[in-house]
Design a protein around this motif. Structure first.
Motif, short mmCIF file in Angstrom:
data_model
loop_
_atom_site.label_atom_id
_atom_site.label_comp_id
_atom_site.label_asym_id
_atom_site.label_seq_id
_atom_site.Cartn_x
_atom_site.Cartn_y
_atom_site.Cartn_z
N ALA A 11 17.11 8.23 1.94
CA ALA A 11 16.28 8.03 3.12
C ALA A 11 16.93 8.65 4.37
CB ALA A 11 16.03 6.54 3.33
N MET A 12 18.23 8.54 4.51
CA MET A 12 18.91 9.14 5.67
C MET A 12 18.85 10.66 5.61
SD MET A 12 22.24 6.73 6.37
CE MET A 12 22.68 7.72 7.78
N ARG A 13 18.88 11.20 4.38
CA ARG A 13 18.75 12.65 4.25
C ARG A 13 17.38 13.13 4.71
NH1 ARG A 13 21.49 13.12 -1.78
NH2 ARG A 13 23.68 12.95 -1.10
N GLU A 14 16.39 12.26 4.56
CA GLU A 14 15.02 12.68 4.90
C GLU A 14 14.60 12.27 6.31
OE1 GLU A 14 11.92 12.43 2.14
OE2 GLU A 14 13.17 12.62 0.36
N THR B 281 21.20 3.99 -3.40
CA THR B 281 20.75 5.37 -3.62
C THR B 281 19.56 5.70 -2.73
OG1 THR B 281 21.52 5.26 -5.90
CG2 THR B 281 19.99 7.04 -5.32
N ASP B 282 18.58 4.78 -2.71
CA ASP B 282 17.40 5.03 -1.87
C ASP B 282 17.78 5.14 -0.39
OD1 ASP B 282 15.76 5.09 -4.04
OD2 ASP B 282 15.02 3.02 -3.82
N GLY B 283 18.71 4.32 0.03
CA GLY B 283 19.12 4.36 1.43
C GLY B 283 19.76 5.69 1.81
N ASP C 287 19.53 5.04 9.58
CA ASP C 287 20.50 4.17 8.91
C ASP C 287 19.76 3.40 7.80
OD1 ASP C 287 22.87 3.00 8.30
OD2 ASP C 287 23.10 1.91 10.20
N TYR C 288 20.55 2.71 6.95
CA TYR C 288 19.97 1.81 5.96
C TYR C 288 20.85 0.58 5.85
CZ TYR C 288 23.53 3.18 2.54
OH TYR C 288 24.72 3.39 1.89
N ILE C 289 20.23 -0.57 5.49
CA ILE C 289 20.96 -1.84 5.32
C ILE C 289 20.50 -2.49 4.01
CG2 ILE C 289 21.48 -4.11 6.30
CD1 ILE C 289 20.69 -3.01 9.02
N PRO C 290 21.41 -2.73 3.06
CA PRO C 290 21.02 -3.48 1.86
C PRO C 290 20.64 -4.92 2.25
CG PRO C 290 23.07 -2.27 1.52
CD PRO C 290 22.79 -2.22 2.98
N LYS C 291 19.57 -5.40 1.66
CA LYS C 291 19.09 -6.74 2.02
C LYS C 291 20.12 -7.82 1.72
CE LYS C 291 14.13 -5.81 1.64
NZ LYS C 291 12.85 -6.19 1.00
N ASP D 248 0.81 -1.22 0.00
CA ASP D 248 0.00 0.00 0.00
C ASP D 248 0.85 1.27 0.00
OD1 ASP D 248 1.00 -0.50 2.48
OD2 ASP D 248 -0.82 -0.04 3.60
N SER D 249 2.14 1.18 -0.23
CA SER D 249 3.00 2.37 -0.31
C SER D 249 4.32 1.97 -0.96
CB SER D 249 3.27 2.95 1.08
OG SER D 249 4.06 4.10 0.99
N ASN D 250 4.98 2.98 -1.58
CA ASN D 250 6.18 2.63 -2.32
C ASN D 250 7.22 3.73 -2.18
OD1 ASN D 250 7.73 0.98 -4.10
ND2 ASN D 250 7.21 2.34 -5.80
N GLY D 251 8.48 3.30 -2.04
CA GLY D 251 9.60 4.23 -2.07
C GLY D 251 9.67 5.13 -0.84
N LEU D 252 10.25 6.31 -1.04
CA LEU D 252 10.48 7.24 0.07
C LEU D 252 9.19 7.77 0.68
CD1 LEU D 252 13.51 9.23 -1.39
CD2 LEU D 252 13.55 7.54 0.46
#
Length: 758
Positions: free
Chosen positions: A103-106, A98-100, A110-114, A70-74
């Motif tokens: 996402a931290m800018r917003e 790139t998305d990660g 943190d972000y983790i690649p799967k 029900d939602s996508n991306g940032l």
């Protein structure tokens, strides 16, 4: 592995938002592998469910897949942050980071690649995300608090960089200088500086660059409309995390009105510069802002030396009631007037009559103080009082010498005739003359003691109405049939603490005085009242303290007195009568003062006289009057008495008096001899009869020593005047007995009998 939401002190609650069941199970296994029980995972598959779960109060961290059914991306991240910005978020991304990064800018922590999911990495990322988020929140709250403080400050707060460009501009700065925050930010601070003060601003910036602070600096700045404004500035350097100076913070306060008020006050005060008196202006904290030439002349300090100094420190000011009391009255009433003592520059202490007025203009307060040196006047007044005192002492000495010479003449002459007497009748007549003269001398001494307030008294709580009623009949016989005595004694009269015999003496002397003022007869009125004397009355009667009193007023319809007589009436040996000692009113004055009272006289020629006496009212029950035992003949005794008296002749006479009455007497000339006798005759002595004032050991000290050896022994003191050993301010210490010298044989024997039989 999905569990209900739970949290303990050692468990981290994780909200896992992942639509892939396979990847969700992988994450749960990895967290479980990182440490059993360290993480409690709640798994949801959609954004909607995630937003509902965030309503729970104990989510520690969110592990978020950006691509949900029900939602996508940032947009997924933005929705989560909008719902609950206080929960830290770690984003799960694909191989492209790139998305990660975005996402931290917003707002993600943190972000983790799967494809890089590992147990240690995942656990560490969640923990670090929580720590960074907490620090971020604390920093944000601190920043917001500082921002609120700056925004609400009454003073203008401005920051600038080292080039002088404005970086902060609070609402108070907008109000003070007229520029909005949009108009000020990014502009050079020199736009506020008048052309003739540009160099001043550059010097300040140079000092800040060196790490200096600039405080209490006053200058002129320009508003947006071009009007000048006087400001007080405090400027400090701003440093970064490494301690390097990056700019300056400035606090500016508008002092235009204060300066105008000071200029106005200075202009007004310049008119006072010609005044002879010392005039100065000080602020509330005591700092002197104006110092006139009169102050320079009086105190020796120049205007430059005095300005800025605290006045009461500079002048070492003292006041009889204390400086704090002066300042309190000034604060409460806005003014104060009285005498102060100041020190001049050369250390001389001077007395000044001071007048202080508090002046308040808007939010500032000043004190205008005017002082006049009255040291010379007070010195002359003191010399006059001393001269008057010496004159009174001379009159007293002359009167005493005159009266005692007369009495001694009678005693010495009668003694000569007694020595040549041929029969018993002549002996008895001459002895009676000697005894009569001695009694008159004793009465004169008592009057002198009463005048000097050294008479020994035994105060009790008494009812004045009862005492006056008791002696009214005696007073009526005393004044004669041509004088009427009227006693007005209202019920409910308060009680006083005084010596009953002194009250009798006071009334007797006043009534006799009134009778003598009415040679052709008249009326004497004695009345009593409860009186409350207030501050106003005390202000016009300097020796009176405000409070509750009982008043006795004795009025007559006699000749009255003029102002000259009233001025001297209480002086010893001053009299307008053809006969008499002139000690009657002096005795009354001393007796009243000794009992803590006050006496005032109201009289005019031809209109009679009124004496008003005020005794402090006490809240107590009147003591029962003791009725002395009536003895038909001098009492006899057989007890052993230890007599201690340093006067040989008086000791021998006293011993003979006691032996005639049947007592066994052992005599000692001082305390040391008495102690030796007490040790050798320990079981014999029933009474210690001792003088109070003796060389070596006082009677009180002797009595204390003997009392320790013989606890049952009775003590009777003898004294010709009131020694502080047993009497304080003329009042006998409670529980002690005193025989006043000179005494008669019957008086001595009766007192000894009372002490032994009590």
């Amino acid at each position: 592995m999905t569990q209900d939401l739970m949290n303990t002190a050692s468990t981290t609650s994780v909200l896992l938002v992942e639509d892939s069941a396979l990847e969700a199970r992988l994450v749960e296994r990895l967290l479980d592998h990182a440490g059993p029980g360290l993480f409690c995972v709640t798994h949801v598959t959609t954004l909607t469910k995630a937003l509902l779960a965030l309503c729970q109060p104990h989510i520690d961290v969110v592990l978020l897949d950006l691509n949900l059914p029900d939602s996508n991306g940032l947009q997924t991240l933005r929705s989560m942050l909008a719902k609950n910005p206080k929960s830290p978020i770690v984003v799960l991304t694909g191989a492209d980071e790139t998305d990660g990064i975005q996402a931290m800018r917003e707002g993600a922590q943190d972000y983790i690649p799967k494809d890089q999911l590992q147990a240690p990495l995942l656990a560490r990322s969640l923990r670090y995300a929580m720590e960074r988020h907490r620090s971020s929140l604390a920093l944000r709250e601190s920043s917001e608090s500082l921002s609120r403080l700056i925004s609400s400050a009454a003073d203008a707060i401005i920051t600038k960089d080292l080039l002088g460009i404005i970086t902060t501009w609070n609402p108070a700065a907008e109000k003070l200088f007229g520029y909005t925050v949009e108009e000020a930010l990014g502009k050079p601070l020199l736009m506020l500086v008048p052309p003739d003060r540009v160099e001043e601003e550059r010097e300040i910036l140079a000092r800040i660059a060196k790490g200096e602070r600039v405080e209490h600096f006053e200058s002129i700045r320009l508003r947006k409309d071009g009007r000048p404004v006087q400001v007080a500035l405090a400027i400090s350097p701003i440093r970064d995390n490494e301690g390097r100076i990056t700019g300056a913070s400035k606090i500016a306060r508008d002092i235009t009105e204060r300066k105008l008020a000071e200029d106005k006050l200075r202009q007004q005060a310049s008119l006072l510069d010609q005044a002879f008196d010392a005039v100065f202006v000080r602020e509330r904290d005591g700092a002197i802002t104006f110092w006139n030439r009169g102050a320079e002349r009086m105190y020796g300090y120049s205007k430059e030396e005095a300005t800025g100094r605290v006045s009461h420190d500079l002048l070492c000011t003292t006041a009889s009631e204390g400086l704090e009391a002066v300042f309190q009255i000034l604060a409460n009433e806005g003014k104060w007037e009285g005498e102060l003592v100041h020190s001049t520059r050369d250390g001389k202490r001077i007395v000044v009559v001071s007048r202080m007025v508090q002046i308040t203009e808007r939010d500032r307060s000043y004190v205008l103080e005017t002082n006049r040196d009255v040291s010379e006047e007070r010195l002359l007044e003191g010399q006059l009082r001393q001269s008057q005192k010496m004159e009174a002492i001379g009159r007293l000495a002359g009167g005493v010498a005159h009266d005692f010479n007369n009495l001694l003449g009678v005693i010495l002459g009668s003694a000569e005739l007694l020595a040549d007497a041929k029969d018993l009748i002549q002996v008895q007549r001459r002895a009676a003359e000697i005894q009569k003269a001695g009694q008159r001398a004793a009465n004169l001494t008592r009057q002198l003691l009463a005048f000097s307030r050294k008479q020994m008294i035994e105060p009790r709580v008494i009812d004045l109405n009862a005492k006056i009623s008791e002696i009214t009949e005696m007073l009526e016989r005393l004044v004669g049939e041509d004088v009427e005595i009227c006693a007005l004694l209202p019920p409910g009269l308060g009680k006083v603490r005084a010596d009953p015999s002194q009250i009798e003496q006071i009334l007797l002397n006043l009534v006799v005085n009134s009778r003598d003022a009415m040679p052709g007869g008249g009326k004497i009125t004695i009345e009593t009242h409860n009186i409350d004397l207030d501050e106003a009355y005390a202000g016009t009667h300097t020796s009176v303290r405000p409070g509750s009193y009982v008043m006795i007023a004795v009025s007559d319809s006699g000749q009255g007195m003029d102002a000259e007589t009233l001025a001297h009436m209480f002086e010893p040996f001053f009299t307008t009568k053809s006969s008499g000692t002139g000690l009657g009113l002096a005795m009354i004055y001393g007796a009243v003062k000794q009992s803590g009272g006050n006496i005032w006289v109201y009289s005019e020629p031809g209109k009679g006289t009124t004496f008003k006496i005020y005794f402090p009212r006490v809240d107590a029950t009147a003591d029962s009057a003791s009725v002395p035992e009536r003895i038909a003949a001098p009492p006899k005794g057989s007890e052993t008495i230890l007599l201690v008296e340093d006067s040989d002749s008086l000791r021998e006479l006293t011993k003979e008096f006691l032996q005639i009455a049947g007592y066994n007497v052992v005599e000692a000339r001082d305390g040391r001899d008495a102690l030796q006798l007490a040790r050798s005759h320990a079981q014999d002595f029933k009474l210690l009869l001792t003088d109070v004032v003796m060389p070596g050991m006082s009677g009180r000290e002797l009595a204390d020593e003997i009392k320790r050896m013989l606890p049952e022994i009775r003590i009777l003191f003898m004294s010709g005047y009131t020694s502080n050993a047993i009497v304080h301010r003329g009042v006998l210490d409670e529980g002690l007995s005193l025989l006043t010298k000179p005494f008669t044989r019957s008086g001595l024997v009766q007192k000894v009998h009372e002490i032994l039989k009590s």
